[in-house]
Design an enzyme around this catalytic site. Structure first.
Site, PDB file in Angstrom:
ATOM      1  N   GLY A 121      -1.767   4.833   9.829  1.00 44.81           N
ATOM      2  CA  GLY A 121      -1.347   4.308   8.321  1.00 44.81           C
ATOM      3  C   GLY A 121      -1.765   5.191   7.354  1.00 44.81           C
ATOM      4  O   GLY A 121      -1.708   4.906   6.170  1.00 44.81           O
ATOM      5  N   LEU A 122      -1.867   6.517   7.866  1.00 44.34           N
ATOM      6  CA  LEU A 122      -1.995   7.563   7.082  1.00 44.34           C
ATOM      7  C   LEU A 122      -0.733   8.519   6.610  1.00 44.34           C
ATOM      8  O   LEU A 122      -1.043   9.533   5.965  1.00 44.34           O
ATOM      9  CB  LEU A 122      -3.236   8.549   7.392  1.00 44.34           C
ATOM     10  N   SER A 123       0.219   8.206   7.221  1.00 44.58           N
ATOM     11  CA  SER A 123       1.572   8.537   6.832  1.00 44.58           C
ATOM     12  C   SER A 123       1.715  10.031   7.366  1.00 44.58           C
ATOM     13  O   SER A 123       2.309  11.069   6.466  1.00 44.58           O
ATOM     14  CB  SER A 123       1.414   8.745   5.254  1.00 44.58           C
ATOM     15  N   SER A 124       1.489  10.225   8.555  1.00 45.88           N
ATOM     16  CA  SER A 124       1.876  11.449   9.238  1.00 45.88           C
ATOM     17  C   SER A 124       3.519  11.697   9.245  1.00 45.88           C
ATOM     18  O   SER A 124       3.873  12.574   9.126  1.00 45.88           O
ATOM     19  CB  SER A 124       1.192  11.629  10.716  1.00 45.88           C
ATOM     20  N   SER A 125       4.164  10.396   9.219  1.00 45.11           N
ATOM     21  CA  SER A 125       5.654  10.662   9.313  1.00 45.11           C
ATOM     22  C   SER A 125       6.161  11.255   7.958  1.00 45.11           C
ATOM     23  O   SER A 125       6.847  11.943   7.716  1.00 45.11           O
ATOM     24  CB  SER A 125       6.378   9.264   9.594  1.00 45.11           C
ATOM     25  N   GLU A 157      14.108   8.343   6.856  1.00 40.41           N
ATOM     26  CA  GLU A 157      13.420   7.491   7.797  1.00 40.41           C
ATOM     27  C   GLU A 157      13.955   6.002   7.979  1.00 40.41           C
ATOM     28  O   GLU A 157      14.138   5.525   9.118  1.00 40.41           O
ATOM     29  CB  GLU A 157      11.794   7.320   7.187  1.00 40.41           C
ATOM     30  N   ASP A 169       5.004   6.354   0.444  1.00 40.74           N
ATOM     31  CA  ASP A 169       4.378   7.387   1.351  1.00 40.74           C
ATOM     32  C   ASP A 169       4.980   8.797   1.042  1.00 40.74           C
ATOM     33  O   ASP A 169       4.378   9.633   0.673  1.00 40.74           O
ATOM     34  CB  ASP A 169       4.720   7.166   2.804  1.00 40.74           C
ATOM     35  N   TYR A 221       5.413  -7.774   9.667  1.00 43.30           N
ATOM     36  CA  TYR A 221       5.676  -7.078   8.650  1.00 43.30           C
ATOM     37  C   TYR A 221       7.108  -7.539   8.063  1.00 43.30           C
ATOM     38  O   TYR A 221       7.099  -7.929   6.744  1.00 43.30           O
ATOM     39  CB  TYR A 221       5.715  -5.667   8.901  1.00 43.30           C
TER      40      TYR A 221
END
Ligand code: ADP
Ligand code: MG
Length: 380
Positions: A121-125, A157, A169, A221
């Site tokens: 949930g730390l947005s590596s993408s 994305e 993000d 979600y």
């Protein structure tokens, strides 16, 4: 520079440049971005670093130091969908999005490595997308702004990787600055830097990566999004962002469906919490933010119902050890929690969370400080 050396080894000449883009955590404002609302993310010190050179022959060569896979080679215009090409879809999707928007990107060699934990949930993408976008912007002289790069990265994305994410993000990775959180209105991307200098106030912010991801999350979600849309329809607004907090009781009274009612209560109250946190930060009352974070967690847990036992334990054990406030961050059902604490209590809080997880028989969490850091930049 490790990433530049890796590039030279792979592709036989030095890269034209090296760029870095951070992961992020969101301080407050959850599931608000999918309702055109407000968010307040900050960039992490963890970054995706990319060494890049241009090519003129329509070829894209991609390599990640963090994946057990050789160089992935694609054509910039390959009509095949990128979904299914794994990690390479993120940088390749950015190239597609740039070309689709009319930018003359004629190929690239890319080698990257990242310290952003993946799937936490730390947005590596987003870090991967945004670092690719700025590198190509600079090399091809495209003159795009941070928000323009963020929108292209989101398009990559959504359309090419196939993940229906909001724009927070990418905006955080592109536009955050050191010592600040980024106030972002996701309806029109207006944004403002909000001072968030923790160290100067003797405070610390911890990320607790629970290392769990419950399978339930994906369908939930979409279900929460649909529930919010149903609430907006029932109340005659385009999105829940248009509802004023002062009118919340009256709005809720008009909703027959109890589930929709609780989703609406979360979104409208979390939008309001973003404003409250900004007011506190701009007034210099950083400690005052703690209880608002905890309120946000209760709302996510009880109204939106996207928490999970591990996240609840991260919050309750850190509060029990004296933290000023704590909440889950991100989409929920696993991922990470955020904890605001006196700097000199950070060790005690960290120990308490570790002990609580061990006692519950959960996998050991990864706990590290979140220092508000810079957004995407060229390193050389
Ligand atoms: P998050 O953005 O929360 O970390 P996502 O599922 O959105 O989680 O993105 C994770 C994906 O991004 C990984 O599965 C992988 O495909 C890609 N990714 C992230 N970091 C790297 C990396 N260093 N090398 C290759 N792929 C990466
Ligand atoms: Mg992601």
């Amino acid at each position: 520079m490790r990433v530049a050396d890796g590039f030279t080894e792979l592709y036989g000449s030095a890269p034209e440049g090296v760029w870095a883009a951070p992961g992020r955590v969101n301080l407050i404002g959850e599931y608000t971005d999918v309702n055109d609302g407000f968010v307040l993310p900050l960039a992490l010190p963890h970054t995706a670093v990319a060494a890049v050179s241009r090519r003129g022959d329509g070829v894209l060569r991609l390599h990640s130091a963090d994946v057990r896979q050789g160089v992935v080679q694609l054509s910039v215009d390959d009509p095949a969908p990128l979904a299914g090409t794994g990690w390479a879809a993120y940088p390749a999707g950015v190239v597609r999005a740039l070309r689709e928007a009319g930018h003359p990107v004629t190929g690239a060699d890319i080698h990257l490595a990242s310290t952003v934990p993946t799937g936490a949930g730390l947005s590596s993408s987003a870090a991967l997308e945004v670092v690719t976008a700025l590198a190509l912007n600079d090399l091809y002289g495209l003159g795009l702004t941070g928000p323009e790069l963020a929108v292209l990265a989101q398009r990559a994305e959504n359309a090419f990787v196939g993940v229906p994410c909001g724009v927070m993000d990418q905006m955080a990775s592109a536009c955050c600055t050191e010592g600040h959180a980024l106030y972002l209105d996701t309806r029109d991307l207006t944004h403002r830097q909000v001072p968030f200098d923790l160290a100067a106030r003797g405070l610390g912010l911890l990320v607790v990566d629970t290392r769990v991801k419950h399978a339930l999350g994906d369908g939930a979600y979409a279900e929460r999004r649909a529930g919010c849309e149903a609430g907006a329809r029932a109340l005659g607004v385009r999105t829940l962002r248009e509802l004023e907090y002062a009118q919340l009781p009256a709005s809720l009274a008009r909703l027959a469906d109890g589930t929709v009612r609780s989703y609406v209560r979360h979104v409208v109250s979390d939008n309001h919490r973003v404003r409250r946190v900004i007011d506190l930060l701009e007034a210099g009352d950083v400690r005052g933010v703690g209880p608002v974070l905890t309120e946000g967690h209760v709302s996510l847990r009880d109204d939106l119902r996207v928490s999970c036992p591990e996240l609840d334990l991260a919050v309750s054990s850190s509060l029990g050890a004296g933290a000023l406030g704590a909440r889950m961050t991100g989409g929920g059902f696993g991922g990470s929690a955020l904890v605001l604490t006196e700097a000199d209590a950070a060790d005690v809080v960290t120990k308490a969370v570790h002990e609580a997880f061990a006692a519950a028989g959960y996998p050991a969490p990864r706990i590290f400080p979140a220092v508000p850091s810079a957004g995407v930049r060229r390193l050389r």
